[in-house]
Design a protein around this motif. Structure first.
Motif, PDB file in Angstrom:
ATOM      1  N   VAL A 185       0.315   3.586   0.575  1.00  0.00           N
ATOM      2  CA  VAL A 185       1.250   3.910  -0.526  1.00  0.00           C
ATOM      3  C   VAL A 185       1.222   5.290  -0.982  1.00  0.00           C
ATOM      4  O   VAL A 185       2.147   5.619  -1.814  1.00  0.00           O
ATOM      5  N   LEU A 197       6.816  -1.894  -1.609  1.00  0.00           N
ATOM      6  CA  LEU A 197       6.472  -1.055  -0.740  1.00  0.00           C
ATOM      7  C   LEU A 197       5.686  -1.693   0.305  1.00  0.00           C
ATOM      8  O   LEU A 197       5.467  -1.136   1.294  1.00  0.00           O
ATOM      9  N   GLY A 198       5.205  -2.764   0.200  1.00  0.00           N
ATOM     10  CA  GLY A 198       4.480  -3.935   1.144  1.00  0.00           C
ATOM     11  C   GLY A 198       4.095  -4.914   0.451  1.00  0.00           C
ATOM     12  O   GLY A 198       4.197  -5.077  -0.589  1.00  0.00           O
ATOM     13  N   GLU A 199       3.422  -5.750   1.274  1.00  0.00           N
ATOM     14  CA  GLU A 199       2.647  -6.985   0.743  1.00  0.00           C
ATOM     15  C   GLU A 199       1.457  -7.380   1.475  1.00  0.00           C
ATOM     16  O   GLU A 199       1.199  -6.802   2.628  1.00  0.00           O
ATOM     17  N   LEU A 200       0.221  -7.626   0.747  1.00  0.00           N
ATOM     18  CA  LEU A 200      -0.743  -8.169   1.295  1.00  0.00           C
ATOM     19  C   LEU A 200      -0.885  -9.729   1.239  1.00  0.00           C
ATOM     20  O   LEU A 200      -1.447 -10.236   0.251  1.00  0.00           O
ATOM     21  N   ASN A 201      -0.704 -10.316   2.549  1.00  0.00           N
ATOM     22  CA  ASN A 201      -0.493 -11.644   2.562  1.00  0.00           C
ATOM     23  C   ASN A 201      -1.886 -12.577   3.256  1.00  0.00           C
ATOM     24  O   ASN A 201      -2.233 -13.411   2.779  1.00  0.00           O
ATOM     25  N   THR A 224       2.058  -8.312  -3.855  1.00  0.00           N
ATOM     26  CA  THR A 224       3.039  -7.590  -3.712  1.00  0.00           C
ATOM     27  C   THR A 224       2.894  -6.300  -4.204  1.00  0.00           C
ATOM     28  O   THR A 224       2.798  -6.076  -5.533  1.00  0.00           O
ATOM     29  N   THR A 280       4.466  -2.707  -5.426  1.00  0.00           N
ATOM     30  CA  THR A 280       5.947  -2.244  -5.883  1.00  0.00           C
ATOM     31  C   THR A 280       5.677  -0.888  -6.485  1.00  0.00           C
ATOM     32  O   THR A 280       4.322  -0.962  -7.055  1.00  0.00           O
ATOM     33  N   ASP A 332      -4.611  -7.100   5.841  1.00  0.00           N
ATOM     34  CA  ASP A 332      -3.340  -6.431   5.633  1.00  0.00           C
ATOM     35  C   ASP A 332      -3.512  -5.062   5.044  1.00  0.00           C
ATOM     36  O   ASP A 332      -4.463  -5.180   3.846  1.00  0.00           O
ATOM     37  N   ARG A 333      -2.659  -4.243   5.400  1.00  0.00           N
ATOM     38  CA  ARG A 333      -2.877  -2.762   4.766  1.00  0.00           C
ATOM     39  C   ARG A 333      -1.619  -2.322   4.418  1.00  0.00           C
ATOM     40  O   ARG A 333      -0.716  -2.828   5.052  1.00  0.00           O
ATOM     41  N   VAL A 334      -1.379  -1.700   3.287  1.00  0.00           N
ATOM     42  CA  VAL A 334      -0.053  -0.764   2.803  1.00  0.00           C
ATOM     43  C   VAL A 334      -0.409   0.493   2.468  1.00  0.00           C
ATOM     44  O   VAL A 334      -1.360   0.862   1.655  1.00  0.00           O
TER      45      VAL A 334
END
Length: 270
Positions: free
Chosen positions: A28, A16-20, A7, A9, A24-26
């Motif tokens: 920032v 801000l987002g999750e990488l599950n 996660t 933050t 996956d990309r976030v």
């Protein structure tokens, strides 16, 4: 690169987002524009941001039980079980006590770790337990209800995790009778709600995927438990794969433009 189960933050705790899953990309922070003739080929400055990466998932299974339920003995028995059935990771979390949701004992530290496991492995003593001389004796059924309540009070959706119930110490005298009693109580929990005060009863009862009697001391039931755990984990993995395939198929359908169809007017009559 970060492992799945993260996660992201900011310093204020805002997610801000999750990488599950892998891939996956976030986003920032945004980078600046590259240099050009008009800026004398000097790039503009991008955003600067401090972020926190919180690892949510630490194991496939989290052992949940009060002290002396036999969690450590169970972990040892599972690790030495023959034949080995496909590996999985188990987190041997510190013993929970009543009031953990209020941060008693290891409280929040324990419950935060429970939050980071895929499934829960409840462990209770078939003959019940008493934490200390000044605390009340709890039957196996009462122990199950209190464990669920502690999870629920910390975070209401924690008891929604898939779970397996391990009934340990089946080598003790009268264990079979105690197991029969527990099974009846689990099938009809509302009929036995009077055994605990209202404020200690969970809002919703958990339905365990498997209830497995074992003796970590003698090895009784360990092979069957191993099989049940593998089946439960495989079931979730299959469901996750099916869900991913559906999402990808839906995304592909949305990306394909609709075909043009010709509309013909009414046929003229002669």
């Amino acid at each position: 690169m970060a492992p799945p189960g993260i996660t992201v933050t900011n310093d204020d705790g805002k997610v801000l987002g999750e990488l599950n899953t892998e891939g996956d990309r976030v986003l920032v922070a945004r980078g600046g524009q590259g240099g050009s003739y008009h800026s004398e080929f000097l790039p503009s400055k991008g955003q600067t941001r401090q972020i926190r990466l919180d690892l949510k998932l630490i194991a496939d299974l989290g052992l949940v039980g009060f002290p002396n339920a036999g969690k450590s003995s169970l972990l040892t028995a599972l690790s030495h079980a023959k034949p080995q059935i496909a590996s999985y990771a188990i987190a041997d979390l510190l013993g929970l006590i009543e009031g953990a949701h209020m941060n008693r004992g290891m409280g929040h530290q324990f419950l935060k770790h429970v939050e980071r496991t895929r499934q829960l492995l409840f462990v209770v003593d078939v003959c019940g337990f008493q934490l200390a001389s000044k605390t009340p004796f709890r039957s196996a059924f009462e122990a199950v209800q209190l464990l669920i309540k502690e999870l629920e009070l910390y975070k209401e959706d924690l008891p929604c995790k898939p779970a397996v119930l391990v009934v340990n110490k089946m080598d003790l005298p009268d264990a079979e009778d105690k197991l029969t009693e527990l099974q009846e109580q689990l099938l009809n929990p509302h009929e036995f709600s009077h055994l605990l005060p209202d404020d200690m009863l969970p809002k919703n009862n958990m339905v365990f995927r498997h209830v497995v009697p074992i003796s970590a001391a003698t090895g009784f039931g360990i092979a069957h438990l191993n099989t049940c755990i593998r089946q439960s984990l495989d079931k979730d993995a299959s469901m996750a794969t099916d869900s991913l395939h559906r999402d990808r198929l839906q995304a592909l359908k949305g990306a394909v433009p609709a075909k043009n169809t010709l509309t013909w007017g009414p046929t003229a009559s002669v």
